[in-house]
Write a protein that holds these residues in place. Structure first.
Motif, PDB file in Angstrom:
ATOM      1  N   ARG A 117       8.143  43.027 -52.537  1.00  0.00           N
ATOM      2  CA  ARG A 117       8.944  43.703 -53.572  1.00  0.00           C
ATOM      3  C   ARG A 117       8.138  43.857 -54.861  1.00  0.00           C
ATOM      4  O   ARG A 117       8.651  43.668 -55.967  1.00  0.00           O
ATOM      5  N   ALA A 118       6.884  44.193 -54.697  1.00  0.00           N
ATOM      6  CA  ALA A 118       5.980  44.290 -55.840  1.00  0.00           C
ATOM      7  C   ALA A 118       6.470  45.278 -56.886  1.00  0.00           C
ATOM      8  O   ALA A 118       6.377  45.027 -58.095  1.00  0.00           O
ATOM      9  N   ARG A 141       9.870  42.060 -64.602  1.00  0.00           N
ATOM     10  CA  ARG A 141       8.987  41.826 -65.749  1.00  0.00           C
ATOM     11  C   ARG A 141       9.220  42.878 -66.847  1.00  0.00           C
ATOM     12  O   ARG A 141       9.090  42.585 -68.032  1.00  0.00           O
ATOM     13  N   ALA A 142       9.521  44.091 -66.431  1.00  0.00           N
ATOM     14  CA  ALA A 142       9.815  45.134 -67.420  1.00  0.00           C
ATOM     15  C   ALA A 142      11.100  44.817 -68.174  1.00  0.00           C
ATOM     16  O   ALA A 142      11.181  44.999 -69.397  1.00  0.00           O
ATOM     17  N   ALA A 156       2.944  51.647 -62.517  1.00  0.00           N
ATOM     18  CA  ALA A 156       3.643  50.396 -62.827  1.00  0.00           C
ATOM     19  C   ALA A 156       2.653  49.258 -63.042  1.00  0.00           C
ATOM     20  O   ALA A 156       2.833  48.414 -63.938  1.00  0.00           O
ATOM     21  N   GLY A 157       1.597  49.223 -62.232  1.00  0.00           N
ATOM     22  CA  GLY A 157       0.589  48.198 -62.403  1.00  0.00           C
ATOM     23  C   GLY A 157      -0.124  48.289 -63.735  1.00  0.00           C
ATOM     24  O   GLY A 157      -0.444  47.257 -64.353  1.00  0.00           O
ATOM     25  N   GLN A 158      -0.352  49.490 -64.202  1.00  0.00           N
ATOM     26  CA  GLN A 158      -0.961  49.668 -65.519  1.00  0.00           C
ATOM     27  C   GLN A 158       0.008  49.278 -66.637  1.00  0.00           C
ATOM     28  O   GLN A 158      -0.367  48.595 -67.587  1.00  0.00           O
ATOM     29  N   LEU A 159       1.261  49.704 -66.518  1.00  0.00           N
ATOM     30  CA  LEU A 159       2.250  49.423 -67.564  1.00  0.00           C
ATOM     31  C   LEU A 159       2.495  47.922 -67.711  1.00  0.00           C
ATOM     32  O   LEU A 159       2.619  47.411 -68.824  1.00  0.00           O
ATOM     33  N   MET A 160       2.540  47.204 -66.580  1.00  0.00           N
ATOM     34  CA  MET A 160       2.894  45.789 -66.610  1.00  0.00           C
ATOM     35  C   MET A 160       1.675  44.867 -66.492  1.00  0.00           C
ATOM     36  O   MET A 160       1.823  43.672 -66.257  1.00  0.00           O
ATOM     37  N   PHE A 161       0.496  45.413 -66.688  1.00  0.00           N
ATOM     38  CA  PHE A 161      -0.735  44.654 -66.498  1.00  0.00           C
ATOM     39  C   PHE A 161      -0.764  43.395 -67.350  1.00  0.00           C
ATOM     40  O   PHE A 161      -1.254  42.347 -66.919  1.00  0.00           O
ATOM     41  N   ASP A 162      -0.261  43.459 -68.558  1.00  0.00           N
ATOM     42  CA  ASP A 162      -0.318  42.309 -69.459  1.00  0.00           C
ATOM     43  C   ASP A 162       0.679  41.220 -69.085  1.00  0.00           C
ATOM     44  O   ASP A 162       0.657  40.139 -69.687  1.00  0.00           O
ATOM     45  N   ARG A 163       1.552  41.472 -68.123  1.00  0.00           N
ATOM     46  CA  ARG A 163       2.522  40.476 -67.681  1.00  0.00           C
ATOM     47  C   ARG A 163       2.088  39.784 -66.394  1.00  0.00           C
ATOM     48  O   ARG A 163       2.871  39.060 -65.779  1.00  0.00           O
ATOM     49  N   ILE A 164       0.863  40.007 -65.965  1.00  0.00           N
ATOM     50  CA  ILE A 164       0.348  39.407 -64.747  1.00  0.00           C
ATOM     51  C   ILE A 164      -0.383  38.103 -65.087  1.00  0.00           C
ATOM     52  O   ILE A 164      -1.274  38.087 -65.930  1.00  0.00           O
ATOM     53  N   ARG A 165       0.010  37.018 -64.432  1.00  0.00           N
ATOM     54  CA  ARG A 165      -0.649  35.739 -64.637  1.00  0.00           C
ATOM     55  C   ARG A 165      -1.897  35.652 -63.767  1.00  0.00           C
ATOM     56  O   ARG A 165      -2.148  36.494 -62.916  1.00  0.00           O
ATOM     57  N   SER A 166      -2.662  34.600 -63.990  1.00  0.00           N
ATOM     58  CA  SER A 166      -3.957  34.485 -63.320  1.00  0.00           C
ATOM     59  C   SER A 166      -3.899  33.776 -61.976  1.00  0.00           C
ATOM     60  O   SER A 166      -4.923  33.633 -61.307  1.00  0.00           O
ATOM     61  N   ASP A 167      -2.693  33.313 -61.550  1.00  0.00           N
ATOM     62  CA  ASP A 167      -2.632  32.616 -60.267  1.00  0.00           C
ATOM     63  C   ASP A 167      -2.862  33.597 -59.118  1.00  0.00           C
ATOM     64  O   ASP A 167      -2.727  34.804 -59.257  1.00  0.00           O
ATOM     65  N   GLU A 168      -3.180  33.047 -57.967  1.00  0.00           N
ATOM     66  CA  GLU A 168      -3.596  33.863 -56.829  1.00  0.00           C
ATOM     67  C   GLU A 168      -2.500  34.827 -56.382  1.00  0.00           C
ATOM     68  O   GLU A 168      -2.778  35.992 -56.059  1.00  0.00           O
ATOM     69  N   GLN A 192      -2.073  37.754 -58.780  1.00  0.00           N
ATOM     70  CA  GLN A 192      -3.223  38.640 -58.672  1.00  0.00           C
ATOM     71  C   GLN A 192      -3.125  39.512 -57.422  1.00  0.00           C
ATOM     72  O   GLN A 192      -3.543  40.669 -57.423  1.00  0.00           O
ATOM     73  N   SER A 193      -2.547  38.964 -56.344  1.00  0.00           N
ATOM     74  CA  SER A 193      -2.370  39.771 -55.141  1.00  0.00           C
ATOM     75  C   SER A 193      -1.320  40.854 -55.371  1.00  0.00           C
ATOM     76  O   SER A 193      -1.447  41.967 -54.835  1.00  0.00           O
ATOM     77  N   ILE A 194      -0.294  40.563 -56.170  1.00  0.00           N
ATOM     78  CA  ILE A 194       0.708  41.574 -56.514  1.00  0.00           C
ATOM     79  C   ILE A 194       0.054  42.692 -57.316  1.00  0.00           C
ATOM     80  O   ILE A 194       0.293  43.883 -57.086  1.00  0.00           O
TER      81      ILE A 194
END
Length: 265
Positions: free
Chosen positions: A175-176, A184-185, A231-243, A246-248
């Protein structure tokens, strides 16, 4: 030492010509259908000036198409009430006099007033939130990207189909897009920005892929890729560094789609 607080900035969106759209498009359509004129204000004509609402309505109800100035403190939500959609112009304004909203905690980023000062025009990309500039850049690339993806599909229909279906299965399973990016949005107050970007990405990619001769099934998957990418560009700053996160991010940005061997089924 007391922590300093950033001043609250109030934003208003207008049509490309600078006029404020109705606060209720349904009432506006009804009025036009019955021969009534929907009064508006052109903010571009009043930079640096105080503007009184020309036809104020009841505070703070939607009892007419345009009854108050409606502004936002979270620019990523501005596009939720722009019926005409993108493009827009964005303005920083100052509410004057009595202010209100529709109900406190339900609309904490809304503010209504019947008098404003038009401070200045600002960058329209802010309507998508903190990553608006990157999101618009991705949208601008989509016509070329969608044509490229359609050409790759035509060159190897079976292989590309397998690659995209494997990726689509992972996007659905995690459900990425529908859950992760959406939640997250919501949390970061850019839900309307994500919805608008999603619509723009899908429409742009579909048109380019169709023009390139892609069949309907290929078009649908190219649309999904475009929506995920934006969506990946818009929410890029809400991505944590865990594995896992990062796969999402990789799924949203289409990692592996350009290399069939790297996408696991």
């Amino acid at each position: 030492m007391a922590r300093s607080t950033r001043p609250v900035v109030h934003y208003m969106a207008t049509r490309p010509d600078g006029t404020v759209p109705p606060t209720d498009e349904y009432l506006a359509r009804y009025a036009r259908d019955h021969g009534e004129t929907v009064t508006t204000v052109n903010l571009a004509d009043h930079i640096g000036q105080v503007v009184d609402h020309p036809t104020p309505g009841q505070k703070w109800y939607t009892d007419r198409p345009f009854g108050y100035f409606h502004m936002y403190t979270r620019p990523g939500e501005i596009l939720e009430r722009i019926e005409e959609g993108w493009p827009i112009r964005l303005w920083i304004v100052e509410p004057l006099g009595e202010t209100g909203n529709w109900g406190g905690h339900h609309y904490p980023y809304w503010l209504m007033s019947q008098q404003i000062r038009v401070v200045e025009e600002t960058e329209a990309w802010r309507a998508f939130g903190h990553r608006g500039a990157q999101t618009l850049a991705a949208l601008a690339q989509l016509p070329d990207l969608a044509r490229q993806w359609a050409e790759e599909w035509a060159a190897d229909p079976e292989g590309t189909h397998r690659t995209y279906k494997a990726w689509e299965k992972r996007v659905d399973r995690t459900r990425a897009l529908t859950s992760w990016a959406y939640c997250r949005a919501q949390y970061s107050r850019r839900e309307a920005g994500l919805q608008a970007a999603n619509q723009l990405a899908g429409d742009t990619a579909a048109q380019a892929a169709t023009d390139a001769g892609a069949d309907p099934h290929a078009v649908a998957l190219i649309q999904l890729r475009a929506r995920c990418l934006v969506a990946g560009q818009l929410m890029f700053d809400r991505i944590r560094s865990d594995e896992y996160e990062q796969s999402i991010r990789g799924l949203l940005l289409g990692t592996g789609l350009d290399n069939p061997a790297s996408v696991a089924v």
